[in-house]
Motif scaffolding. Structure first.
Motif, mmCIF file in Angstrom:
data_model
loop_
_atom_site.group_PDB
_atom_site.id
_atom_site.type_symbol
_atom_site.label_atom_id
_atom_site.label_comp_id
_atom_site.label_asym_id
_atom_site.label_seq_id
_atom_site.Cartn_x
_atom_site.Cartn_y
_atom_site.Cartn_z
ATOM 1 N N ASN A 64 1.064 -1.331 0.030
ATOM 2 C CA ASN A 64 -0.025 0.187 0.045
ATOM 3 C C ASN A 64 0.889 1.229 -0.033
ATOM 4 O O ASN A 64 0.505 2.178 -0.621
ATOM 5 N N THR A 65 1.837 1.432 0.693
ATOM 6 C CA THR A 65 2.279 2.480 0.824
ATOM 7 C C THR A 65 3.672 3.145 -0.291
ATOM 8 O O THR A 65 3.722 3.479 -1.104
ATOM 9 N N LEU A 66 4.136 1.476 -1.098
ATOM 10 C CA LEU A 66 4.813 1.721 -1.808
ATOM 11 C C LEU A 66 3.912 1.955 -3.167
ATOM 12 O O LEU A 66 4.469 2.756 -3.917
ATOM 13 N N GLN A 67 2.749 2.099 -3.143
ATOM 14 C CA GLN A 67 1.599 2.176 -5.072
ATOM 15 C C GLN A 67 0.745 3.999 -4.377
ATOM 16 O O GLN A 67 0.050 3.958 -4.712
ATOM 17 N N GLN A 68 0.936 4.071 -2.809
ATOM 18 C CA GLN A 68 0.565 5.067 -2.200
ATOM 19 C C GLN A 68 -0.319 5.261 -1.981
ATOM 20 O O GLN A 68 -1.852 6.153 -2.186
ATOM 21 N N LYS A 69 -1.081 3.579 -1.823
ATOM 22 C CA LYS A 69 -2.315 3.625 -1.835
ATOM 23 C C LYS A 69 -3.094 4.319 -0.559
ATOM 24 O O LYS A 69 -3.930 5.168 0.068
ATOM 25 N N GLY A 70 -2.221 3.831 0.546
ATOM 26 C CA GLY A 70 -2.329 4.098 2.054
ATOM 27 C C GLY A 70 -1.455 5.037 2.478
ATOM 28 O O GLY A 70 -1.910 5.850 3.671
ATOM 29 N N ASN A 71 -0.460 5.038 1.973
ATOM 30 C CA ASN A 71 0.587 6.421 2.092
ATOM 31 C C ASN A 71 1.230 6.038 3.854
ATOM 32 O O ASN A 71 1.197 6.872 4.550
ATOM 33 N N GLN A 72 0.427 4.794 4.663
ATOM 34 C CA GLN A 72 0.951 4.359 5.981
ATOM 35 C C GLN A 72 2.177 4.658 6.703
ATOM 36 O O GLN A 72 2.336 5.355 7.545
ATOM 37 N N GLY A 73 3.113 4.281 6.013
ATOM 38 C CA GLY A 73 4.576 4.515 6.117
ATOM 39 C C GLY A 73 5.148 4.299 7.835
ATOM 40 O O GLY A 73 6.426 4.262 7.684
ATOM 41 N N GLN A 74 4.463 4.162 8.558
ATOM 42 C CA GLN A 74 4.920 3.380 9.559
ATOM 43 C C GLN A 74 4.475 1.576 9.876
ATOM 44 O O GLN A 74 3.389 1.392 9.520
ATOM 45 N N LEU A 75 5.093 1.297 10.026
ATOM 46 C CA LEU A 75 4.381 -0.667 10.471
ATOM 47 C C LEU A 75 5.186 -0.720 11.670
ATOM 48 O O LEU A 75 4.728 0.051 12.389
ATOM 49 N N GLN A 76 3.727 -1.446 12.408
ATOM 50 C CA GLN A 76 3.787 -1.776 13.991
ATOM 51 C C GLN A 76 4.916 -2.422 13.837
ATOM 52 O O GLN A 76 5.745 -3.066 13.880
ATOM 53 N N SER A 77 5.226 -2.208 15.776
ATOM 54 C CA SER A 77 6.692 -3.214 16.382
ATOM 55 C C SER A 77 5.898 -4.377 16.769
ATOM 56 O O SER A 77 4.675 -4.655 17.180
ATOM 57 N N LEU A 78 6.602 -5.671 16.569
ATOM 58 C CA LEU A 78 5.913 -6.834 17.525
ATOM 59 C C LEU A 78 6.090 -7.370 18.265
ATOM 60 O O LEU A 78 6.998 -6.697 19.222
ATOM 61 N N GLN A 79 4.528 -7.852 19.302
ATOM 62 C CA GLN A 79 4.517 -8.255 20.355
ATOM 63 C C GLN A 79 4.606 -9.138 20.698
ATOM 64 O O GLN A 79 3.821 -10.439 20.008
ATOM 65 N N THR A 80 6.251 -9.839 21.777
ATOM 66 C CA THR A 80 6.031 -11.182 21.540
ATOM 67 C C THR A 80 5.631 -11.635 22.771
ATOM 68 O O THR A 80 5.805 -10.698 23.530
ATOM 69 N N SER A 81 5.204 -12.677 23.065
ATOM 70 C CA SER A 81 4.655 -13.414 24.721
ATOM 71 C C SER A 81 5.543 -13.960 25.297
ATOM 72 O O SER A 81 5.781 -14.489 25.925
ATOM 73 N N MET A 82 6.868 -14.270 24.502
ATOM 74 C CA MET A 82 8.002 -15.157 25.145
ATOM 75 C C MET A 82 8.485 -14.118 26.254
ATOM 76 O O MET A 82 9.252 -13.437 25.486
ATOM 77 N N LYS A 83 8.764 -14.456 27.621
ATOM 78 C CA LYS A 83 9.359 -13.831 28.676
ATOM 79 C C LYS A 83 10.382 -14.952 29.114
ATOM 80 O O LYS A 83 10.100 -15.321 29.879
ATOM 81 N N THR A 84 11.038 -15.259 28.793
ATOM 82 C CA THR A 84 12.057 -16.815 29.759
ATOM 83 C C THR A 84 13.511 -15.964 28.872
ATOM 84 O O THR A 84 13.709 -15.222 28.764
ATOM 85 N N THR A 85 14.448 -16.946 30.001
ATOM 86 C CA THR A 85 16.128 -16.619 30.546
ATOM 87 C C THR A 85 16.458 -17.733 29.376
ATOM 88 O O THR A 85 16.251 -19.144 29.730
ATOM 89 N N PRO A 86 17.278 -17.484 28.574
ATOM 90 C CA PRO A 86 17.721 -18.681 27.838
ATOM 91 C C PRO A 86 18.810 -19.556 28.255
ATOM 92 O O PRO A 86 18.962 -18.949 29.533
ATOM 93 N N THR A 87 18.344 -20.727 27.926
ATOM 94 C CA THR A 87 19.830 -21.700 28.838
ATOM 95 C C THR A 87 20.783 -21.425 28.014
ATOM 96 O O THR A 87 21.070 -22.071 26.603
ATOM 97 N N TYR A 88 21.732 -21.248 28.611
ATOM 98 C CA TYR A 88 23.485 -22.162 27.622
ATOM 99 C C TYR A 88 23.725 -22.928 27.990
ATOM 100 O O TYR A 88 24.148 -24.051 29.281
ATOM 101 N N GLY A 89 24.676 -23.653 27.194
ATOM 102 C CA GLY A 89 25.525 -24.749 27.617
ATOM 103 C C GLY A 89 24.784 -25.732 26.735
ATOM 104 O O GLY A 89 23.584 -25.524 25.858
ATOM 105 N N ILE A 90 25.741 -27.220 26.550
ATOM 106 C CA ILE A 90 25.599 -28.052 24.907
ATOM 107 C C ILE A 90 24.661 -28.782 26.640
ATOM 108 O O ILE A 90 25.860 -29.543 27.131
ATOM 109 N N LYS A 91 24.277 -29.831 26.130
ATOM 110 C CA LYS A 91 23.600 -31.012 26.171
ATOM 111 C C LYS A 91 23.074 -32.081 25.372
ATOM 112 O O LYS A 91 23.106 -31.618 24.153
ATOM 113 N N MET A 92 24.222 -32.967 25.129
ATOM 114 C CA MET A 92 24.136 -33.919 24.145
ATOM 115 C C MET A 92 23.095 -34.838 24.470
ATOM 116 O O MET A 92 22.555 -35.935 25.371
ATOM 117 N N ASN A 93 21.576 -34.832 23.755
ATOM 118 C CA ASN A 93 20.797 -35.146 23.479
ATOM 119 C C ASN A 93 20.720 -36.791 22.522
ATOM 120 O O ASN A 93 19.960 -37.814 22.379
#
Length: 196
Positions: A64-93
């Motif tokens: 729409n912006t490229l074709q000048q239809k909506g002339n929106q010009g701004q995108l929404q930011s992604l809202q994520t639901s994942m709120k975890t702490t990364p796990t570090y280290g290698i565990k051989m599975n």
């Protein structure tokens, strides 16, 4: 006169960058649609569906912006639901990775990995395009879209890390500390006020 009013003022190089990005966005949406049927984990299904919806809306905003239809010009930011702490280290599975013999063997790890790869390549392609665009509105949209890809990649990675699909190797503490301490702040400018 009417045909001149509907013309989009954009350079050849820019239109080619947008063409490549939009084609990549279509491929990403199509790939996510194909992956839906292979999701077993409800959490991954939710992530995939939310990201697919977000990607589709983002594509439409670009067109729409490229074709000048909506002339929106701004995108929404992604809202994520994942709120975890990364796990570090290698565990051989005990299960070595190899290509699947057929499409029927795709599992949640494969789906998440394909999602992650799509977002990583999208972020790189969009940031590269942003560096080539001269139209400030399109450049800002492209930069935000690259960030959105990075955020979607991180959301997918967090799911993979939580499930043990994507592990984070680490150095021993002495090596980590030695590498971190091998850099120092620049004393020349760190204590000076910048005046313009």
């Amino acid at each position: 006169m009417q045909s001149q009013m509907n013309q989009v003022n954009i350079g050849a190089h820019e239109i080619m960058e947008c063409h490549e990005v939009l084609s990549c966005m279509i491929n990403g949406v199509n790939q996510f649609q194909l992956l839906q049927q292979h999701c077993q984990d409800q959490n991954l299904q939710n992530i995939l569906q939310n990201q697919l919806s977000f990607m589709t809306n983002e594509y439409t905003a670009f067109v729409n912006t490229l074709q000048q239809k909506g002339n929106q010009g701004q995108l929404q930011s992604l809202q994520t639901s994942m709120k975890t702490t990364p796990t570090y280290g290698i565990k051989m599975n005990g299960v070595p990775e190899a290509p699947n013999a057929s499409l029927n063997q795709l599992n949640d790890r494969d789906v998440a990995s394909l999602m992650l790869g799509t977002h990583k390549s999208g972020a790189v392609m969009k940031m590269h395009a942003a560096l080539e665009l001269t139209d400030s509105q399109m450049r800002e949209m492209m930069t935000q879209s690259a960030k959105n890809c990075a955020d979607q990649a991180y959301e997918t990675w967090m799911y993979m890390n939580q499930k043990g699909y994507y592990q984070v190797p680490t150095f021993d503490q002495a090596t980590t500390n030695a590498m971190i301490k091998s850099y120092q702040p620049n004393a020349l400018y760190s204590n000076q006020q910048q005046t313009f």
